[in-house]
Motif scaffolding. Structure first.
Motif, PDB file in Angstrom:
ATOM      1  N   PRO A 108       0.822  -1.227   0.000  1.00 15.26           N
ATOM      2  CA  PRO A 108       0.000   0.000   0.000  1.00 15.26           C
ATOM      3  C   PRO A 108       0.847   1.266   0.000  1.00 15.26           C
ATOM      4  N   GLU A 109       2.048   1.199   0.588  1.00 11.44           N
ATOM      5  CA  GLU A 109       2.889   2.388   0.682  1.00 11.44           C
ATOM      6  C   GLU A 109       3.456   2.807  -0.676  1.00 11.44           C
ATOM      7  N   TYR A 110       3.519   1.873  -1.630  1.00  4.93           N
ATOM      8  CA  TYR A 110       4.126   2.189  -2.923  1.00  4.93           C
ATOM      9  C   TYR A 110       3.374   3.306  -3.638  1.00  4.93           C
ATOM     10  N   LEU A 111       2.058   3.198  -3.734  1.00  2.00           N
ATOM     11  CA  LEU A 111       1.278   4.199  -4.438  1.00  2.00           C
ATOM     12  C   LEU A 111       1.132   5.491  -3.638  1.00  2.00           C
ATOM     13  N   GLN A 112       1.476   5.442  -2.356  1.00  2.00           N
ATOM     14  CA  GLN A 112       1.561   6.677  -1.577  1.00  2.00           C
ATOM     15  C   GLN A 112       2.837   7.429  -1.925  1.00  2.00           C
ATOM     16  N   LEU A 113       3.919   6.651  -2.124  1.00  2.00           N
ATOM     17  CA  LEU A 113       5.208   7.235  -2.485  1.00  2.00           C
ATOM     18  C   LEU A 113       5.245   7.662  -3.946  1.00  2.00           C
ATOM     19  N   PHE A 114       4.583   6.879  -4.809  1.00  2.00           N
ATOM     20  CA  PHE A 114       4.627   7.136  -6.253  1.00  2.00           C
ATOM     21  C   PHE A 114       3.206   7.206  -6.827  1.00  2.00           C
ATOM     22  N   PRO A 115       2.464   8.264  -6.490  1.00  3.14           N
ATOM     23  CA  PRO A 115       1.079   8.380  -6.974  1.00  3.14           C
ATOM     24  C   PRO A 115       0.987   8.522  -8.496  1.00  3.14           C
ATOM     25  N   ASN A 116       2.131   8.796  -9.154  1.00  2.00           N
ATOM     26  CA  ASN A 116       2.129   8.898 -10.619  1.00  2.00           C
ATOM     27  C   ASN A 116       1.807   7.563 -11.283  1.00  2.00           C
ATOM     28  N   ASN A 117       1.866   6.456 -10.528  1.00  2.00           N
ATOM     29  CA  ASN A 117       1.571   5.136 -11.096  1.00  2.00           C
ATOM     30  C   ASN A 117       0.167   4.629 -10.757  1.00  2.00           C
ATOM     31  N   ILE A 118      -0.661   5.492 -10.185  1.00  2.00           N
ATOM     32  CA  ILE A 118      -2.031   5.077  -9.850  1.00  2.00           C
ATOM     33  C   ILE A 118      -2.827   4.749 -11.112  1.00  2.00           C
ATOM     34  N   MET A 119      -2.654   5.535 -12.171  1.00  4.20           N
ATOM     35  CA  MET A 119      -3.365   5.253 -13.414  1.00  4.20           C
ATOM     36  C   MET A 119      -2.970   3.881 -13.980  1.00  4.20           C
ATOM     37  N   LEU A 120      -1.690   3.541 -13.881  1.00  5.89           N
ATOM     38  CA  LEU A 120      -1.244   2.214 -14.327  1.00  5.89           C
ATOM     39  C   LEU A 120      -1.945   1.126 -13.526  1.00  5.89           C
ATOM     40  N   PHE A 121      -2.018   1.332 -12.229  1.00  8.60           N
ATOM     41  CA  PHE A 121      -2.692   0.380 -11.344  1.00  8.60           C
ATOM     42  C   PHE A 121      -4.143   0.181 -11.782  1.00  8.60           C
ATOM     43  N   VAL A 122      -4.834   1.278 -12.056  1.00 12.11           N
ATOM     44  CA  VAL A 122      -6.243   1.208 -12.464  1.00 12.11           C
ATOM     45  C   VAL A 122      -6.384   0.451 -13.787  1.00 12.11           C
ATOM     46  N   LEU A 123      -5.517   0.745 -14.759  1.00 15.82           N
ATOM     47  CA  LEU A 123      -5.559   0.050 -16.053  1.00 15.82           C
ATOM     48  C   LEU A 123      -5.308  -1.443 -15.879  1.00 15.82           C
ATOM     49  N   TYR A 124      -4.340  -1.796 -15.032  1.00 17.02           N
ATOM     50  CA  TYR A 124      -4.061  -3.207 -14.766  1.00 17.02           C
ATOM     51  C   TYR A 124      -5.288  -3.897 -14.183  1.00 17.02           C
ATOM     52  N   VAL A 125      -5.907  -3.253 -13.192  1.00 19.30           N
ATOM     53  CA  VAL A 125      -7.078  -3.840 -12.532  1.00 19.30           C
ATOM     54  C   VAL A 125      -8.201  -4.075 -13.541  1.00 19.30           C
ATOM     55  N   ILE A 126      -8.457  -3.081 -14.379  1.00 17.07           N
ATOM     56  CA  ILE A 126      -9.529  -3.194 -15.381  1.00 17.07           C
ATOM     57  C   ILE A 126      -9.280  -4.377 -16.308  1.00 17.07           C
ATOM     58  N   PHE A 127      -8.073  -4.498 -16.816  1.00 18.07           N
ATOM     59  CA  PHE A 127      -7.773  -5.570 -17.765  1.00 18.07           C
ATOM     60  C   PHE A 127      -7.714  -6.938 -17.094  1.00 18.07           C
ATOM     61  N   ILE A 128      -7.232  -6.980 -15.859  1.00 14.69           N
ATOM     62  CA  ILE A 128      -7.202  -8.261 -15.136  1.00 14.69           C
ATOM     63  C   ILE A 128      -8.629  -8.750 -14.876  1.00 14.69           C
ATOM     64  N   LYS A 129      -9.505  -7.830 -14.442  1.00 19.11           N
ATOM     65  CA  LYS A 129     -10.900  -8.214 -14.183  1.00 19.11           C
ATOM     66  C   LYS A 129     -11.614  -8.600 -15.469  1.00 19.11           C
ATOM     67  N   PHE A 130     -11.321  -7.893 -16.540  1.00 18.57           N
ATOM     68  CA  PHE A 130     -11.907  -8.236 -17.832  1.00 18.57           C
ATOM     69  C   PHE A 130     -11.426  -9.613 -18.280  1.00 18.57           C
ATOM     70  N   GLY A 131     -10.165  -9.911 -18.005  1.00 23.27           N
ATOM     71  CA  GLY A 131      -9.600 -11.218 -18.358  1.00 23.27           C
ATOM     72  C   GLY A 131     -10.254 -12.360 -17.603  1.00 23.27           C
ATOM     73  N   PHE A 132     -10.691 -12.093 -16.371  1.00 29.65           N
ATOM     74  CA  PHE A 132     -11.358 -13.133 -15.579  1.00 29.65           C
ATOM     75  C   PHE A 132     -12.605 -13.667 -16.293  1.00 29.65           C
ATOM     76  N   ILE A 133     -13.269 -12.806 -17.059  1.00 27.85           N
ATOM     77  CA  ILE A 133     -14.484 -13.213 -17.773  1.00 27.85           C
ATOM     78  C   ILE A 133     -14.176 -14.357 -18.744  1.00 27.85           C
ATOM     79  N   PHE A 134     -12.961 -14.311 -19.326  1.00 29.99           N
ATOM     80  CA  PHE A 134     -12.564 -15.321 -20.312  1.00 29.99           C
ATOM     81  C   PHE A 134     -11.533 -16.305 -19.750  1.00 29.99           C
ATOM     82  N   ASN A 135     -11.427 -16.330 -18.405  1.00 33.10           N
ATOM     83  CA  ASN A 135     -10.481 -17.224 -17.721  1.00 33.10           C
ATOM     84  C   ASN A 135      -9.036 -16.997 -18.157  1.00 33.10           C
ATOM     85  N   ILE A 136      -8.683 -15.738 -18.385  1.00 27.87           N
ATOM     86  CA  ILE A 136      -7.308 -15.383 -18.745  1.00 27.87           C
ATOM     87  C   ILE A 136      -6.547 -15.026 -17.471  1.00 27.87           C
TER      88      ILE A 136
END
Length: 507
Positions: free
Chosen positions: A121-149
């Motif tokens: 949790p401390e990483y995104l506090q130290l480097f908030p510039n990577n929050i958008m990357l985190f959000v994009l990863y989450v979206i694609f990972i959850k989308f992948g779950f639909i197709f068992n990826i």
């Protein structure tokens, strides 16, 4: 005003890259290896000759590329690109490490466990510039779950989509500037830049921001330069504002081209009304920023708990951009690269004010120790490291936590001594060819009498200056490769049209 800025920009670009080219024969192109550059120069001459042959072939042999033929070419091109990307993923993929590994771990955990706390949790506090990357990863990972990826393969898909999107925008941009023939030539040139494909397994801001600089250029080309407050221009500047937001959240350096474009737009045929369009862009940007902060950064769902006292200040990256010659003289972290010792020192301080004060004092101390000549020499060495590494750091990134160390491609590119040297020379040769073309193209433009647009060269100068001051690696200019290809296409079109006394191709 516009003519003066053009001459200053082109002159500065010429001088800067002549210095980089000349000093590259005395300084290493990368702190991780030491090769003789003369072999790379031979490869650069061969590369430029091959590019000329391809340019002539496309222009002479392909009489007319219709819209239908252009679509067919794009389909074939992206099939070939997909095959290459598949091979790279199959033989060169890595276990996510360094920053993108931490972001991926957090995103994977969040996608699997919902709102529970992430492992770092401390990483995104130290480097908030990577929050958008985190959000994009989450979206694609959850989308992948639909197709068992699996999560890692989902973010691979994300990476591939962003790289391929950038190449498609490159095609559309060149077609808008010139014609389909030049666009075809540009995409063929893309195969010369191996890092475009070697970065397929490295899912980080370098690749996910690849589309941003070239998209800024494409949007700018579509703006009506004669009329100002048209419906089309308002929509385009609103899109620029959205893109400005994404650039700021994914990788700030992708916005340097935006600054150059705004300078070009406001200084050419100056009209007060133009400021209204620029204000529209910034208004949309601030609305997006505020929405992102309210609904994502400060959301209870993510619990980032970002605050200024925890985050790393900008001054840290400037300080880290200067080597401490007492501790790290010509070592692995020299010439402005990431330095764990510097990071640890900055994070010792509890408040943002203390961190900034330490960074400024340390920066001043390091520059003073070097002296004027020493610091100037250091900056030149740093520029050479940035701009003559044809791998754009991809070979180093692929050697960290490799998953297929015994694969043929891994051994060929990264393990076998003779072949690795050959590929390093080949990629560096491409980079030398680019530098020679940047210099030659600027000299050609200086001699021309008409008032050409110069914003691409202005952006290049901005990139050089920014990375002389900032914490730096050659991978940080990776997202400008489509712009580099644009410069090469422009040069060869100018060359053949001057040779055949045709109308000039302008950027």
């Amino acid at each position: 005003m516009d003519k003066i800025l053009k001459k200053i920009t082109l002159t500065m670009t010429t001088i800067i890259f002549i210095v980089i080219l000349l000093f590259s024969f005395f300084y290493d192109s990368n702190v991780f290896y030491h090769d003789n550059p003369f072999l790379s120069v031979i490869f650069s001459i061969i590369t430029m000759f091959i590019w000329l042959i391809i340019c002539m072939f496309v222009d002479k042999k392909i009489k007319n590329i219709t819209r239908k033929n252009g679509v067919i070419f794009l389909i074939i091109y992206f099939i070939v690109v997909s095959i290459i990307q598949y091979i790279v993923l199959k033989q060169l993929s890595v276990t996510p490490g360094w920053d993108f590994g931490v972001v991926f771990s957090n995103a994977e955990f969040y996608a699997l466990n919902g709102g529970k706390s992430v492992p770092y949790p401390e990483y995104l506090q130290l480097f908030p510039n990577n929050i958008m990357l985190f959000v994009l990863y989450v979206i694609f990972i959850k989308f992948g779950f639909i197709f068992n990826i699996k999560p890692l393969f989902s973010v691979y898909i994300l990476n591939v989509l962003f790289i391929d999107l950038s190449l498609l925008i490159l095609y559309l941009t060149i077609k808008k500037m010139k014609d389909r023939k030049s666009a075809v030539f540009g995409l063929i040139l893309s195969f010369s830049f191996l890092p475009l494909f070697l970065y397929t397994p490295i899912i980080y801001s370098d690749t996910l921001s690849l589309f941003i600089p070239i998209l800024f250029v494409y949007l700018y080309l579509n703006i009506d330069k004669e009329k100002v407050l048209t419906k089309k221009n308002i929509i385009l500047f609103a899109l620029v504002g959205i893109l400005l937001f994404f650039g700021k959240e994914i990788k700030i350096t992708s916005l340097i081209i935006f600054i150059a474009i705004i300078i070009d737009y406001l200084t050419k045929n100056f009209k007060i009304k133009k400021f209204i369009l620029v204000i529209i862009s910034f208004t949309i940007f601030f609305v997006c920023e505020l929405s992102f902060k309210v609904f994502i950064v400060n959301s209870n769902a993510f619990q980032f708990k970002v605050n200024d006292s925890r985050s790393i200040p900008i001054s840290h990256w400037i300080m880290m951009g200067v080597e401490d010659i007492d501790k790290d003289n010509s070592g692995r972290n020299s010439y402005g690269g990431y330095n764990a010792s510097d990071y640890n020192e900055t994070t010792k301080y509890s408040t943002n004010e203390e961190k900034v004060k330490y960074n400024i004092n340390e920066f001043s101390s390091r520059v003073k120790k070097m002296g004027f000549i020493g610091y100037s020499n250091y900056l030149v060495h740093k520029a050479v490291n940035t701009w003559t590494d044809g791998y754009y750091f991809s070979n180093v990134a692929l050697s960290i936590n490799p998953r297929h160390k015994n694969s043929k491609l891994y051994r060929l590119l990264l393990e076998n001594e003779s072949t690795t040297k050959m590929f390093r020379a080949l990629t560096q040769g491409v980079q030398y060819a680019l530098i020679i073309i940047i210099i030659s193209g600027c000299i050609f433009k200086i001699k021309k009498k008409d008032n050409e647009q110069y914003y691409i060269q202005l952006a290049i100068v901005g990139l050089v200056i920014f990375f002389l001051l900032w914490e730096n690696r050659s991978r940080y200019i990776f997202n400008y490769i489509p712009i580099f290809i644009l410069i090469i296409v422009e040069f060869y079109n100018n060359f053949k049209e001057k040779l055949w006394n045709k109308k000039s191709f302008k950027v």
